[in-house]
Scaffold this motif. Sequence first.
Motif, PDB file in Angstrom:
ATOM      1  N   ILE A 120      31.477 -49.440 -24.463  1.00 24.88           N
ATOM      2  CA  ILE A 120      32.186 -48.300 -23.896  1.00 24.88           C
ATOM      3  C   ILE A 120      33.116 -48.790 -22.798  1.00 24.88           C
ATOM      4  O   ILE A 120      32.763 -49.677 -22.015  1.00 24.88           O
ATOM      5  N   ALA A 121      34.306 -48.232 -22.773  1.00 21.27           N
ATOM      6  CA  ALA A 121      35.312 -48.631 -21.795  1.00 21.27           C
ATOM      7  C   ALA A 121      35.174 -47.790 -20.530  1.00 21.27           C
ATOM      8  O   ALA A 121      35.032 -46.564 -20.593  1.00 21.27           O
ATOM      9  N   VAL A 122      35.205 -48.455 -19.394  1.00 24.49           N
ATOM     10  CA  VAL A 122      35.113 -47.801 -18.090  1.00 24.49           C
ATOM     11  C   VAL A 122      36.356 -48.157 -17.304  1.00 24.49           C
ATOM     12  O   VAL A 122      36.670 -49.339 -17.118  1.00 24.49           O
ATOM     13  N   GLN A 202      22.881 -44.523 -22.990  1.00 29.97           N
ATOM     14  CA  GLN A 202      23.642 -44.912 -21.798  1.00 29.97           C
ATOM     15  C   GLN A 202      25.126 -44.615 -21.966  1.00 29.97           C
ATOM     16  O   GLN A 202      25.809 -44.290 -20.986  1.00 29.97           O
ATOM     17  N   ALA A 203      25.630 -44.705 -23.189  1.00 27.03           N
ATOM     18  CA  ALA A 203      27.028 -44.381 -23.442  1.00 27.03           C
ATOM     19  C   ALA A 203      27.310 -42.911 -23.138  1.00 27.03           C
ATOM     20  O   ALA A 203      28.379 -42.564 -22.611  1.00 27.03           O
ATOM     21  N   GLN A 204      26.367 -42.028 -23.444  1.00 29.79           N
ATOM     22  CA  GLN A 204      26.550 -40.610 -23.137  1.00 29.79           C
ATOM     23  C   GLN A 204      26.593 -40.381 -21.631  1.00 29.79           C
ATOM     24  O   GLN A 204      27.390 -39.578 -21.132  1.00 29.79           O
ATOM     25  N   VAL A 205      25.751 -41.086 -20.906  1.00 27.41           N
ATOM     26  CA  VAL A 205      25.745 -40.953 -19.442  1.00 27.41           C
ATOM     27  C   VAL A 205      27.087 -41.391 -18.866  1.00 27.41           C
ATOM     28  O   VAL A 205      27.668 -40.720 -17.999  1.00 27.41           O
ATOM     29  N   LEU A 208      29.991 -38.813 -19.494  1.00 26.17           N
ATOM     30  CA  LEU A 208      30.004 -37.702 -18.538  1.00 26.17           C
ATOM     31  C   LEU A 208      30.448 -38.170 -17.156  1.00 26.17           C
ATOM     32  O   LEU A 208      31.232 -37.499 -16.477  1.00 26.17           O
ATOM     33  N   ALA A 209      29.957 -39.311 -16.753  1.00 25.96           N
ATOM     34  CA  ALA A 209      30.277 -39.804 -15.413  1.00 25.96           C
ATOM     35  C   ALA A 209      31.761 -40.102 -15.260  1.00 25.96           C
ATOM     36  O   ALA A 209      32.352 -39.855 -14.204  1.00 25.96           O
ATOM     37  N   SER A 210      32.394 -40.637 -16.299  1.00 30.18           N
ATOM     38  CA  SER A 210      33.809 -40.986 -16.195  1.00 30.18           C
ATOM     39  C   SER A 210      34.698 -39.756 -16.092  1.00 30.18           C
ATOM     40  O   SER A 210      35.811 -39.834 -15.553  1.00 30.18           O
TER      41      SER A 210
END
Length: 287
Positions: A120-122, A202-205, A208-210
């Motif tokens: 996942i890209a952050v 963890q990708a779902q978390v 939402l956080a991003s």
Amino acid sequence: MNRRLVTILLAAFVVAALCSVLVYRLVGTRIAAAKPQPSTRVVAAARDIKIGTVLSAPDLTTIQIMGTAPKSAILDAKNAIGRGVTSSIYSGEPILDDRLAPMGSGGGLAATIKDGMRAIAVRVDQVVGVAGFVLPGMRVDVLISGVPPTTATSGGGGGNNTQVRTVLQNIEVLSAGTDIQKDAEGKPQQVQVVNLLVTPEQAQVLALASNETRIQLVLRNPLDTKVAPVEGTAMTNLFLDQNAPATKPKLTGRVAPRKKAADTFTVTVINGTTKTEDKFAAPGGKQ
């Protein structure tokens, strides 16, 4: 010539000849008894191969290995051509099957994703991307900061109720920007996006956080893999007086009311120089 000297020389010659024959037979027996070590020809890297590279014929060569070959060694080059490299391989190093992606999975970043994991890209800012030295292969913790929804909707003054939480720990960095290679000199590079290796949950978390909070990556020692509970903090905690004396504890629970004294009235009697007072109860009356 002295007959005694000739006898000594002849005896020495005979002893030397016998020793030579004995040593020759002993060494010959050892050599004959020794079994030749088996050797195996395996596929190796013809040059340094970076992670994510799809192997082709010019990338490969063969080398002879004395003794038993590694269990996952590739013996035929056709079993390696067209597969992506999941970890860097150096020139002359045997190519192992577990360091290559499955056939048909391609190369690049996708080939480095393990089974059951996701990338996942952050998005990060320049401070995180450069000063934080976030490079592929490093381990980070993910912190989020923002105003909880319950606080924001209650109108409690958004900025003063900002909180920070550690939502993920010991997360592997797959790539920094478009680079999936480790920097040999350890120099930081300016990046805008960091790809993390996480589980689907963890990708779902992070998704939402991003969208709702600000994400901060915190570097950690790669040898420190312990995941410990971390208590969050709020903006108001930063302004508390750490040196203030401890306040008196407040009592909790229901406090019993005091019993009200009964109403009375007083009668003063004066007899000459004598003064007396008598009190009488008066229900419902006043003093």
